[in-house]
Design a protein around this motif. Structure first.
Motif, PDB file in Angstrom:
ATOM      1  N   ASP A  91       0.859  -1.126  -0.013  1.00 35.37           N
ATOM      2  CA  ASP A  91      -0.055  -0.028  -0.025  1.00 35.37           C
ATOM      3  C   ASP A  91       0.955   1.452  -0.044  1.00 35.37           C
ATOM      4  O   ASP A  91       2.052   1.228   0.100  1.00 35.37           O
ATOM      5  CB  ASP A  91      -0.887   0.022   1.188  1.00 35.37           C
ATOM      6  N   PHE A  92       0.102   2.350  -0.193  1.00 35.68           N
ATOM      7  CA  PHE A  92       0.949   3.584  -0.570  1.00 35.68           C
ATOM      8  C   PHE A  92       1.718   4.237   0.869  1.00 35.68           C
ATOM      9  O   PHE A  92       2.876   4.664   0.937  1.00 35.68           O
ATOM     10  CB  PHE A  92      -0.068   4.851  -0.559  1.00 35.68           C
ATOM     11  N   LYS A  93       1.132   3.719   2.115  1.00 32.68           N
ATOM     12  CA  LYS A  93       1.816   4.231   3.516  1.00 32.68           C
ATOM     13  C   LYS A  93       3.031   3.594   3.569  1.00 32.68           C
ATOM     14  O   LYS A  93       4.321   4.058   4.009  1.00 32.68           O
ATOM     15  CB  LYS A  93       0.911   3.676   4.493  1.00 32.68           C
ATOM     16  N   THR A  94       3.066   2.194   3.207  1.00 36.24           N
ATOM     17  CA  THR A  94       4.369   1.207   3.216  1.00 36.24           C
ATOM     18  C   THR A  94       5.465   1.769   2.444  1.00 36.24           C
ATOM     19  O   THR A  94       6.625   1.820   2.541  1.00 36.24           O
ATOM     20  CB  THR A  94       4.164  -0.258   3.102  1.00 36.24           C
ATOM     21  N   PHE A  95       5.001   2.210   1.013  1.00 40.24           N
ATOM     22  CA  PHE A  95       5.920   2.755   0.043  1.00 40.24           C
ATOM     23  C   PHE A  95       6.647   4.030   0.778  1.00 40.24           C
ATOM     24  O   PHE A  95       7.788   4.330   0.463  1.00 40.24           O
ATOM     25  CB  PHE A  95       5.059   2.899  -1.355  1.00 40.24           C
ATOM     26  N   VAL A  96       5.855   4.909   1.206  1.00 42.34           N
ATOM     27  CA  VAL A  96       6.350   6.261   1.863  1.00 42.34           C
ATOM     28  C   VAL A  96       7.178   6.062   2.825  1.00 42.34           C
ATOM     29  O   VAL A  96       8.186   6.541   3.074  1.00 42.34           O
ATOM     30  CB  VAL A  96       5.140   7.239   2.116  1.00 42.34           C
ATOM     31  N   ASP A  97       7.006   4.854   3.765  1.00 48.49           N
ATOM     32  CA  ASP A  97       7.822   4.538   4.808  1.00 48.49           C
ATOM     33  C   ASP A  97       9.276   4.241   4.354  1.00 48.49           C
ATOM     34  O   ASP A  97      10.212   4.407   4.747  1.00 48.49           O
ATOM     35  CB  ASP A  97       7.329   3.618   5.859  1.00 48.49           C
ATOM     36  N   ILE A  98       9.178   3.421   3.372  1.00 41.88           N
ATOM     37  CA  ILE A  98      10.376   2.749   2.698  1.00 41.88           C
ATOM     38  C   ILE A  98      11.200   4.160   2.265  1.00 41.88           C
ATOM     39  O   ILE A  98      12.559   4.141   2.466  1.00 41.88           O
ATOM     40  CB  ILE A  98      10.080   1.730   1.812  1.00 41.88           C
ATOM     41  N   LEU A  99      10.768   4.789   1.550  1.00 39.79           N
ATOM     42  CA  LEU A  99      11.265   5.853   0.786  1.00 39.79           C
ATOM     43  C   LEU A  99      11.938   6.972   2.018  1.00 39.79           C
ATOM     44  O   LEU A  99      13.060   7.370   1.908  1.00 39.79           O
ATOM     45  CB  LEU A  99      10.460   6.786  -0.147  1.00 39.79           C
TER      46      LEU A  99
END
Length: 194
Positions: free
Chosen positions: A2-10
């Protein structure tokens, strides 16, 4: 994903890059601006010429005001009457190969040969200590790569191996491999002797 996981990784990757860039900047700023890469000593019958291959690691020129060369440092432990033991390190003129004012300018991010002529001759050790007063402070620099050439004397030697490469990378890899082999050979000899 999901979008939140992607933002956390970045965000985590950005934080790691920021920390690494700060550490690299700190390391570069704490290094001494000058490094003596190699010393070549030309020995004649009555004098010596020291050629210091000096590297400036900073993006600005550095001027040397004084360069002194020593065989080693002196380490002392002393106790004055009624006092406590004291430890000190010092440079002794008895261990000096040369001392004197030598004004040179080493350009920014460049290698320069500094030539210092000394009257008289002396035995040159495998490692030299240079005490340098520069425009950017006082520095003590060690140099382990010393070559002594006696002018007017012929040297005959045999070569264990010599191989030419078309690639710089292949030559560097083989050079490092030969250094590791030689170091391993020396260590095994020392272990056998003891």
């Amino acid at each position: 994903m999901d979008f939140k996981t992607f933002v956390d990784i970045l965000a985590s990757l950005a934080a790691i890059v920021a920390i690494i860039s700060v550490l690299v900047g700190w390391y570069r700023s704490t290094r001494k601006p000058l490094k003596i890469v190699r010393v070549v000593v030309h020995k004649a019958s009555e004098d010596m010429t020291f050629i210091l291959v000096t590297k400036n690691r900073q993006p600005y020129p550095v001027t040397t005001k004084r360069i002194d060369c020593y065989r080693r440092k002196i380490f002392e432990v002393q106790k004055k009457f009624g006092g406590e033991p004291e430890y000190s390190e010092r440079l002794s003129s008895r261990e000096a190969l040369f001392m004197g004012k030598s004004e040179f300018e080493v350009p920014a991010n460049a290698n320069t040969d500094l030539r210092i002529k000394v009257t008289g001759t002396a035995d040159i050790p495998n490692r030299l200590l240079f005490s340098m007063d520069t425009s950017h402070g006082y520095h003590e620099l060690w140099c382990d790569e010393i070559s002594v050439l006696e002018v007017g004397r012929t040297e005959v030697y045999s070569v264990d191996y010599k191989k030419e490469y078309k690639s710089k990378l292949a030559a560097k890899v083989m050079y490092r491999w030969r250094l590791v082999q030689e170091l391993t050979r020396r260590c095994s000899r020392r272990l056998r002797r003891s």
